[in-house]
Design a protein around this motif. Structure first.
Motif, mmCIF file in Angstrom:
data_model
loop_
_atom_site.group_PDB
_atom_site.id
_atom_site.type_symbol
_atom_site.label_atom_id
_atom_site.label_comp_id
_atom_site.label_asym_id
_atom_site.label_seq_id
_atom_site.Cartn_x
_atom_site.Cartn_y
_atom_site.Cartn_z
ATOM 1 N N GLU A 251 1.798 -0.073 3.620
ATOM 2 C CA GLU A 251 1.218 -0.632 2.394
ATOM 3 C C GLU A 251 0.295 0.387 1.761
ATOM 4 O O GLU A 251 -0.383 1.149 2.462
ATOM 5 C CB GLU A 251 0.457 -1.920 2.702
ATOM 6 N N THR A 252 0.249 0.392 0.440
ATOM 7 C CA THR A 252 -0.620 1.287 -0.312
ATOM 8 C C THR A 252 -1.610 0.461 -1.131
ATOM 9 O O THR A 252 -1.404 -0.744 -1.313
ATOM 10 C CB THR A 252 0.215 2.174 -1.249
ATOM 11 N N PRO A 253 -2.683 1.065 -1.613
ATOM 12 C CA PRO A 253 -3.662 0.302 -2.402
ATOM 13 C C PRO A 253 -3.018 -0.372 -3.612
ATOM 14 O O PRO A 253 -2.386 0.285 -4.433
ATOM 15 C CB PRO A 253 -4.665 1.371 -2.840
ATOM 16 N N GLY A 254 -3.138 -1.687 -3.693
ATOM 17 C CA GLY A 254 -2.570 -2.415 -4.823
ATOM 18 C C GLY A 254 -1.137 -2.845 -4.639
ATOM 19 O O GLY A 254 -0.539 -3.420 -5.556
ATOM 20 N N SER A 255 -0.535 -2.594 -3.468
ATOM 21 C CA SER A 255 0.827 -3.079 -3.235
ATOM 22 C C SER A 255 0.778 -4.574 -2.922
ATOM 23 O O SER A 255 -0.258 -5.118 -2.571
ATOM 24 C CB SER A 255 1.487 -2.310 -2.085
ATOM 25 N N SER A 256 1.927 -5.229 -3.065
ATOM 26 C CA SER A 256 1.993 -6.681 -2.936
ATOM 27 C C SER A 256 2.235 -7.116 -1.498
ATOM 28 O O SER A 256 3.252 -6.765 -0.900
ATOM 29 C CB SER A 256 3.106 -7.240 -3.831
ATOM 30 N N THR A 257 1.302 -7.890 -0.960
ATOM 31 C CA THR A 257 1.482 -8.451 0.378
ATOM 32 C C THR A 257 2.649 -9.432 0.397
ATOM 33 O O THR A 257 3.400 -9.514 1.377
ATOM 34 C CB THR A 257 0.198 -9.164 0.833
ATOM 35 N N THR A 258 2.828 -10.157 -0.692
ATOM 36 C CA THR A 258 3.930 -11.119 -0.791
ATOM 37 C C THR A 258 5.274 -10.419 -0.657
ATOM 38 O O THR A 258 6.170 -10.870 0.069
ATOM 39 C CB THR A 258 3.866 -11.875 -2.121
ATOM 40 N N PHE A 259 5.441 -9.309 -1.372
ATOM 41 C CA PHE A 259 6.697 -8.564 -1.300
ATOM 42 C C PHE A 259 6.909 -8.021 0.105
ATOM 43 O O PHE A 259 8.025 -8.035 0.631
ATOM 44 C CB PHE A 259 6.699 -7.404 -2.305
ATOM 45 N N ARG A 260 5.843 -7.532 0.708
ATOM 46 C CA ARG A 260 5.960 -6.954 2.049
ATOM 47 C C ARG A 260 6.363 -8.006 3.074
ATOM 48 O O ARG A 260 7.242 -7.777 3.913
ATOM 49 C CB ARG A 260 4.639 -6.304 2.445
ATOM 50 N N GLU A 261 5.759 -9.177 2.999
ATOM 51 C CA GLU A 261 6.094 -10.246 3.950
ATOM 52 C C GLU A 261 7.542 -10.693 3.781
ATOM 53 O O GLU A 261 8.256 -10.930 4.774
ATOM 54 C CB GLU A 261 5.144 -11.428 3.753
ATOM 55 N N ALA A 262 7.992 -10.810 2.539
ATOM 56 C CA ALA A 262 9.374 -11.228 2.288
ATOM 57 C C ALA A 262 10.358 -10.172 2.784
ATOM 58 O O ALA A 262 11.395 -10.500 3.372
ATOM 59 C CB ALA A 262 9.579 -11.488 0.802
ATOM 60 N N GLU A 263 10.034 -8.903 2.565
ATOM 61 C CA GLU A 263 10.912 -7.833 3.017
ATOM 62 C C GLU A 263 10.957 -7.753 4.542
ATOM 63 O O GLU A 263 12.014 -7.500 5.131
ATOM 64 C CB GLU A 263 10.467 -6.489 2.442
ATOM 65 N N GLN A 264 9.834 -7.981 5.179
ATOM 66 C CA GLN A 264 9.804 -7.944 6.647
ATOM 67 C C GLN A 264 10.764 -8.972 7.233
ATOM 68 O O GLN A 264 11.476 -8.688 8.202
ATOM 69 C CB GLN A 264 8.382 -8.200 7.154
ATOM 70 N N GLN A 265 10.806 -10.155 6.638
ATOM 71 C CA GLN A 265 11.713 -11.189 7.123
ATOM 72 C C GLN A 265 13.167 -10.732 7.010
ATOM 73 O O GLN A 265 13.967 -10.928 7.941
ATOM 74 C CB GLN A 265 11.519 -12.483 6.338
ATOM 75 N N VAL A 266 13.512 -10.117 5.884
ATOM 76 C CA VAL A 266 14.894 -9.661 5.686
ATOM 77 C C VAL A 266 15.241 -8.523 6.648
ATOM 78 O O VAL A 266 16.357 -8.462 7.181
ATOM 79 C CB VAL A 266 15.112 -9.226 4.222
ATOM 80 N N LEU A 267 14.290 -7.627 6.900
ATOM 81 C CA LEU A 267 14.529 -6.536 7.848
ATOM 82 C C LEU A 267 14.826 -7.087 9.236
ATOM 83 O O LEU A 267 15.726 -6.598 9.940
ATOM 84 C CB LEU A 267 13.301 -5.621 7.899
ATOM 85 N N GLU A 268 14.088 -8.112 9.625
ATOM 86 C CA GLU A 268 14.323 -8.717 10.939
ATOM 87 C C GLU A 268 15.659 -9.446 10.973
ATOM 88 O O GLU A 268 16.352 -9.442 11.998
ATOM 89 C CB GLU A 268 13.163 -9.656 11.270
ATOM 90 N N GLU A 269 16.050 -10.053 9.855
ATOM 91 C CA GLU A 269 17.371 -10.686 9.782
ATOM 92 C C GLU A 269 18.481 -9.643 9.885
ATOM 93 O O GLU A 269 19.604 -9.955 10.308
ATOM 94 C CB GLU A 269 17.502 -11.472 8.482
#
Length: 324
Positions: free
Chosen positions: A90-108
């Motif tokens: 994550e970088t300053p100002g990046s979206s936690t929402t996007f990161r959490e959603a992407e993490q789920q897809v990566l695990e899938e």
């Protein structure tokens, strides 16, 4: 398209207000003038209502498409990253929402997320570059040599990448003994935050771009620093993808735009500017798979994107048996 129609509705509303103001403020309140103003107001109101209906329809279609893609995502990504470990950055100002959603897809997709590293504003502060440089020189292994042209952020990212990533599948999931103190040193300096166990090295990285454009005298330096970090993460493992939204990709001062404008880095690091959409999160997985195969692409709908997604892999047909 939806954003444009919202603007159009706003413009219509402004003209509607102006029309009403003219009617109320004019001293020529004669029947022809009043009638003309009333007709104009009625027409503008009708246009606004029609546009409102179109916006509702488009939003409904978008929601339906997103719901469908979300429901089939597990099938679309199944097995794509089995055996790979992915580091989230994550970088300053990046979206936690996007990161959490992407993490789920990566695990899938079968990937194991090694952990998360958050790069703080201090890390990218040009006024603190001397402190960062001193820390890197203090923590780096003796045999780590930087190119003469490397910036302080390139050096720092190289050191972090060697700590958090590996291109060797056999070393994945193990810590780098030569850089064991790096994470602790950067955390103590307020330069990074961590979650999970990123010290157990990953093979791939997904870096999430800030959702705001950089402005001011230091913007160019900060953008170059972010692009340098993405490049070093790519070099430290089997590949990296910079992810963000189309708004970021299209903005002057946006990190994805800066990466795509860099003729050298864009040959190595992939980018996806639709991570705010379910389809875009699938594209991140496909982009990582493409990186594993030695290919690179700039995907999405924003400025600099070559296409929306990597070319889909097709299975090679099995040869038919003779006499069948």
């Amino acid at each position: 398209m939806i954003d444009f129609r919202y603007h159009l509705v706003s413009i219509v509303a402004i003209f509607l207000a102006l029309a009403v103001g003219i009617v109320l403020g004019t001293t020529l309140l004669q029947d022809p003038a009043v009638k003309s103003a009333q007709e104009l107001t009625a027409q503008l109101t009708k246009t606004k209502d029609e546009l409102r209906v179109q916006i509702d329809q488009l939003q409904g279609r978008e929601a339906g498409n997103d719901a469908f893609v979300t429901s089939v995502t597990p099938k679309l990504v199944a097995g794509e990253l089995t055996g790979q470990r992915v580091l989230l950055v994550e970088t300053p100002g990046s979206s936690t929402t996007f990161r959490e959603a992407e993490q789920q897809v990566l695990e899938e997709a079968g990937a194991e997320v090694s952990g998360r590293v958050t790069l703080t504003e201090k890390f990218f502060d040009p006024d603190r570059s001397g402190v960062l440089d001193g820390l890197v020189n203090q923590l780096k292994p003796v045999d780590m040599v930087f190119p003469p042209t490397a910036t302080v952020w390139g050096k720092a990212a190289t050191l972090l990448a060697s700590t958090l990533l590996t291109p060797d599948q056999a070393q994945a999931g193990t810590p780098n003994a030569a850089t064991a103190a790096v994470i602790s040193g950067f955390e103590t300096g307020g330069l990074i935050g961590t979650d999970g166990d990123p010290a157990k090295r990953a093979t791939l990285a997904v870096m999430f771009a800030p959702e705001r454009a950089f402005e001011g005298e230091q913007a160019e330096t900060q953008l170059a620093a972010l692009v340098s970090v993405a490049d070093r993460l790519d070099a430290g493992g089997k590949g990296a993808v910079l992810a963000g939204s189309a708004a970021n990709a299209g903005a002057t001062g946006g990190t994805i735009t800066a990466l795509r404008d860099d003729g050298e880095v864009s040959k190595r690091v992939s980018s996806v500017d639709t991570v705010d959409m379910p389809a875009g999160r699938v594209v991140v997985v496909y982009s990582l798979r493409e990186q594993l195969n030695g290919r690179v692409g700039q995907y999405g709908v924003g400025r600099g994107a070559s296409t929306t997604q990597p070319a889909l892999q097709t299975a090679t047909p099995s040869p038919t048996q003779s006499g069948s």
